[in-house]
Scaffold this motif. Structure first.
Motif, PDB file in Angstrom:
ATOM      1  N   ASN A 119     -16.928 -31.825  73.854  1.00 38.50           N
ATOM      2  CA  ASN A 119     -18.082 -31.052  73.421  1.00 38.50           C
ATOM      3  C   ASN A 119     -19.300 -31.523  74.211  1.00 38.50           C
ATOM      4  O   ASN A 119     -19.956 -32.479  73.841  1.00 38.50           O
ATOM      5  CB  ASN A 119     -18.297 -31.217  71.930  1.00 38.50           C
ATOM      6  CG  ASN A 119     -19.363 -30.302  71.401  1.00 38.50           C
ATOM      7  OD1 ASN A 119     -20.204 -29.814  72.137  1.00 38.50           O
ATOM      8  ND2 ASN A 119     -19.323 -30.067  70.107  1.00 38.50           N
ATOM      9  N   ARG A 120     -19.588 -30.844  75.309  1.00 38.46           N
ATOM     10  CA  ARG A 120     -20.658 -31.294  76.197  1.00 38.46           C
ATOM     11  C   ARG A 120     -22.030 -31.211  75.543  1.00 38.46           C
ATOM     12  O   ARG A 120     -22.932 -31.943  75.915  1.00 38.46           O
ATOM     13  CB  ARG A 120     -20.618 -30.566  77.522  1.00 38.46           C
ATOM     14  CG  ARG A 120     -20.955 -29.118  77.455  1.00 38.46           C
ATOM     15  CD  ARG A 120     -20.744 -28.456  78.769  1.00 38.46           C
ATOM     16  NE  ARG A 120     -22.031 -28.141  79.360  1.00 38.46           N
ATOM     17  CZ  ARG A 120     -22.200 -27.424  80.420  1.00 38.46           C
ATOM     18  NH1 ARG A 120     -21.158 -26.933  81.039  1.00 38.46           N
ATOM     19  NH2 ARG A 120     -23.388 -27.183  80.896  1.00 38.46           N
ATOM     20  N   SER A 121     -22.196 -30.325  74.555  1.00 38.46           N
ATOM     21  CA  SER A 121     -23.499 -30.228  73.900  1.00 38.46           C
ATOM     22  C   SER A 121     -23.841 -31.527  73.167  1.00 38.46           C
ATOM     23  O   SER A 121     -25.011 -31.896  73.077  1.00 38.46           O
ATOM     24  CB  SER A 121     -23.556 -29.038  72.953  1.00 38.46           C
ATOM     25  OG  SER A 121     -22.613 -29.168  71.913  1.00 38.46           O
ATOM     26  N   ILE A 122     -22.843 -32.224  72.681  1.00 30.09           N
ATOM     27  CA  ILE A 122     -23.091 -33.517  72.026  1.00 30.09           C
ATOM     28  C   ILE A 122     -23.598 -34.519  73.055  1.00 30.09           C
ATOM     29  O   ILE A 122     -24.569 -35.229  72.814  1.00 30.09           O
ATOM     30  CB  ILE A 122     -21.807 -34.036  71.333  1.00 30.09           C
ATOM     31  CG1 ILE A 122     -21.483 -33.157  70.135  1.00 30.09           C
ATOM     32  CG2 ILE A 122     -21.984 -35.498  70.917  1.00 30.09           C
ATOM     33  CD1 ILE A 122     -20.154 -33.464  69.484  1.00 30.09           C
ATOM     34  N   ILE A 123     -22.947 -34.575  74.207  1.00 31.14           N
ATOM     35  CA  ILE A 123     -23.362 -35.508  75.256  1.00 31.14           C
ATOM     36  C   ILE A 123     -24.753 -35.141  75.764  1.00 31.14           C
ATOM     37  O   ILE A 123     -25.603 -36.010  75.962  1.00 31.14           O
ATOM     38  CB  ILE A 123     -22.343 -35.516  76.414  1.00 31.14           C
ATOM     39  CG1 ILE A 123     -20.950 -35.927  75.916  1.00 31.14           C
ATOM     40  CG2 ILE A 123     -22.805 -36.446  77.541  1.00 31.14           C
ATOM     41  CD1 ILE A 123     -20.872 -37.295  75.287  1.00 31.14           C
ATOM     42  N   GLU A 124     -24.999 -33.861  75.970  1.00 28.96           N
ATOM     43  CA  GLU A 124     -26.294 -33.426  76.481  1.00 28.96           C
ATOM     44  C   GLU A 124     -27.423 -33.657  75.476  1.00 28.96           C
ATOM     45  O   GLU A 124     -28.580 -33.740  75.864  1.00 28.96           O
ATOM     46  CB  GLU A 124     -26.229 -31.963  76.884  1.00 28.96           C
ATOM     47  CG  GLU A 124     -25.360 -31.744  78.109  1.00 28.96           C
ATOM     48  CD  GLU A 124     -25.139 -30.290  78.454  1.00 28.96           C
ATOM     49  OE1 GLU A 124     -25.216 -29.431  77.550  1.00 28.96           O
ATOM     50  OE2 GLU A 124     -24.866 -30.011  79.629  1.00 28.96           O
TER      51      GLU A 124
ATOM     52  N   ALA B  55     -21.708 -37.490  84.381  1.00 35.13           N
ATOM     53  CA  ALA B  55     -22.422 -36.397  85.063  1.00 35.13           C
ATOM     54  C   ALA B  55     -23.431 -35.737  84.128  1.00 35.13           C
ATOM     55  O   ALA B  55     -24.559 -35.436  84.542  1.00 35.13           O
ATOM     56  CB  ALA B  55     -21.434 -35.376  85.592  1.00 35.13           C
ATOM     57  N   PHE B  56     -23.062 -35.504  82.878  1.00 33.99           N
ATOM     58  CA  PHE B  56     -23.988 -34.891  81.929  1.00 33.99           C
ATOM     59  C   PHE B  56     -25.172 -35.817  81.655  1.00 33.99           C
ATOM     60  O   PHE B  56     -26.310 -35.370  81.556  1.00 33.99           O
ATOM     61  CB  PHE B  56     -23.290 -34.526  80.624  1.00 33.99           C
ATOM     62  CG  PHE B  56     -22.293 -33.418  80.756  1.00 33.99           C
ATOM     63  CD1 PHE B  56     -22.586 -32.253  81.461  1.00 33.99           C
ATOM     64  CD2 PHE B  56     -21.034 -33.519  80.180  1.00 33.99           C
ATOM     65  CE1 PHE B  56     -21.667 -31.231  81.575  1.00 33.99           C
ATOM     66  CE2 PHE B  56     -20.110 -32.497  80.293  1.00 33.99           C
ATOM     67  CZ  PHE B  56     -20.425 -31.352  80.993  1.00 33.99           C
ATOM     68  N   ILE B  57     -24.908 -37.110  81.525  1.00 33.05           N
ATOM     69  CA  ILE B  57     -25.992 -38.069  81.303  1.00 33.05           C
ATOM     70  C   ILE B  57     -26.898 -38.131  82.532  1.00 33.05           C
ATOM     71  O   ILE B  57     -28.121 -38.219  82.414  1.00 33.05           O
ATOM     72  CB  ILE B  57     -25.417 -39.454  80.935  1.00 33.05           C
ATOM     73  CG1 ILE B  57     -24.757 -39.392  79.546  1.00 33.05           C
ATOM     74  CG2 ILE B  57     -26.504 -40.530  80.978  1.00 33.05           C
ATOM     75  CD1 ILE B  57     -23.980 -40.635  79.157  1.00 33.05           C
ATOM     76  N   ALA B  58     -26.321 -38.056  83.715  1.00 35.59           N
ATOM     77  CA  ALA B  58     -27.102 -38.127  84.961  1.00 35.59           C
ATOM     78  C   ALA B  58     -28.079 -36.967  85.104  1.00 35.59           C
ATOM     79  O   ALA B  58     -29.096 -37.099  85.787  1.00 35.59           O
ATOM     80  CB  ALA B  58     -26.169 -38.169  86.165  1.00 35.59           C
ATOM     81  N   LYS B  59     -27.795 -35.852  84.469  1.00 35.88           N
ATOM     82  CA  LYS B  59     -28.734 -34.725  84.538  1.00 35.88           C
ATOM     83  C   LYS B  59     -30.100 -35.101  83.970  1.00 35.88           C
ATOM     84  O   LYS B  59     -31.118 -34.627  84.449  1.00 35.88           O
ATOM     85  CB  LYS B  59     -28.186 -33.517  83.775  1.00 35.88           C
ATOM     86  CG  LYS B  59     -27.035 -32.839  84.465  1.00 35.88           C
ATOM     87  CD  LYS B  59     -26.559 -31.661  83.640  1.00 35.88           C
ATOM     88  CE  LYS B  59     -25.360 -31.000  84.276  1.00 35.88           C
ATOM     89  NZ  LYS B  59     -24.886 -29.867  83.473  1.00 35.88           N
ATOM     90  N   ARG B  60     -30.112 -35.962  82.960  1.00 38.91           N
ATOM     91  CA  ARG B  60     -31.374 -36.349  82.315  1.00 38.91           C
ATOM     92  C   ARG B  60     -31.851 -37.725  82.740  1.00 38.91           C
ATOM     93  O   ARG B  60     -33.046 -37.972  82.811  1.00 38.91           O
ATOM     94  CB  ARG B  60     -31.220 -36.303  80.794  1.00 38.91           C
ATOM     95  CG  ARG B  60     -31.021 -34.864  80.312  1.00 38.91           C
ATOM     96  CD  ARG B  60     -30.861 -34.752  78.837  1.00 38.91           C
ATOM     97  NE  ARG B  60     -32.100 -35.085  78.134  1.00 38.91           N
ATOM     98  CZ  ARG B  60     -32.147 -35.278  76.832  1.00 38.91           C
ATOM     99  NH1 ARG B  60     -31.057 -35.197  76.107  1.00 38.91           N
ATOM    100  NH2 ARG B  60     -33.293 -35.563  76.250  1.00 38.91           N
TER     101      ARG B  60
END
Length: 56
Positions: free
Chosen positions: A2-7, A36-41
Protein backbone atom coordinates in the motif's frame (compact mmCIF):
# COMPACT_ATOMS: atom_id res chain seq x y z
CA UNK A 1 2.15 -2.94 -0.95
CA UNK A 2 0.00 0.00 0.00
CA UNK A 3 2.12 2.87 -1.29
CA UNK A 4 -0.23 5.49 0.15
CA UNK A 5 0.82 4.39 3.63
CA UNK A 6 4.50 4.82 2.77
CA UNK A 7 3.87 8.15 1.05
CA UNK A 8 1.97 9.41 4.12
CA UNK A 9 4.88 8.87 6.51
CA UNK A 10 6.36 11.91 8.17
CA UNK A 11 10.14 12.32 8.15
CA UNK A 12 10.68 10.68 11.53
CA UNK A 13 8.54 7.68 10.57
CA UNK A 14 10.39 7.37 7.26
CA UNK A 15 13.68 7.28 9.15
CA UNK A 16 12.39 4.43 11.33
CA UNK A 17 11.39 2.45 8.24
CA UNK A 18 14.79 2.99 6.61
CA UNK A 19 16.58 1.96 9.81
CA UNK A 20 14.52 -1.23 9.85
CA UNK A 21 15.86 -2.04 6.38
CA UNK A 22 19.53 -1.59 7.37
CA UNK A 23 20.15 -5.24 8.42
CA UNK A 24 19.35 -6.39 4.87
CA UNK A 25 22.47 -6.12 2.71
CA UNK A 26 20.59 -6.20 -0.60
CA UNK A 27 17.38 -4.34 -1.23
CA UNK A 28 14.86 -6.30 -3.23
CA UNK A 29 11.57 -5.43 -4.90
CA UNK A 30 9.30 -4.15 -2.11
CA UNK A 31 12.11 -2.61 -0.08
CA UNK A 32 13.40 -0.82 -3.20
CA UNK A 33 9.91 0.57 -3.73
CA UNK A 34 9.71 1.71 -0.11
CA UNK A 35 13.04 3.53 -0.40
CA UNK A 36 11.96 5.10 -3.72
CA UNK A 37 8.71 6.42 -2.23
CA UNK A 38 10.56 7.87 0.76
CA UNK A 39 13.15 9.44 -1.56
CA UNK A 40 10.43 11.45 -3.27
CA UNK A 41 10.05 13.52 -0.08
CA UNK A 42 13.39 13.07 1.69
CA UNK A 43 16.10 12.15 -0.82
CA UNK A 44 18.88 12.97 1.64
CA UNK A 45 17.57 10.38 4.09
CA UNK A 46 17.67 7.70 1.41
CA UNK A 47 21.15 8.74 0.28
CA UNK A 48 22.37 8.42 3.87
CA UNK A 49 20.60 5.06 4.14
CA UNK A 50 22.25 3.77 0.95
CA UNK A 51 25.62 4.92 2.27
CA UNK A 52 24.97 2.90 5.44
CA UNK A 53 24.79 5.99 7.63
CA UNK A 54 21.36 6.70 9.09
CA UNK A 55 20.70 10.41 9.66
CA UNK A 56 20.38 11.63 13.19
Amino acid sequence: MNRSIIEALDEQQAEVVLEALLPYPDLEYASEDIAAFIAKRWPGRVIDFCAGKPSS
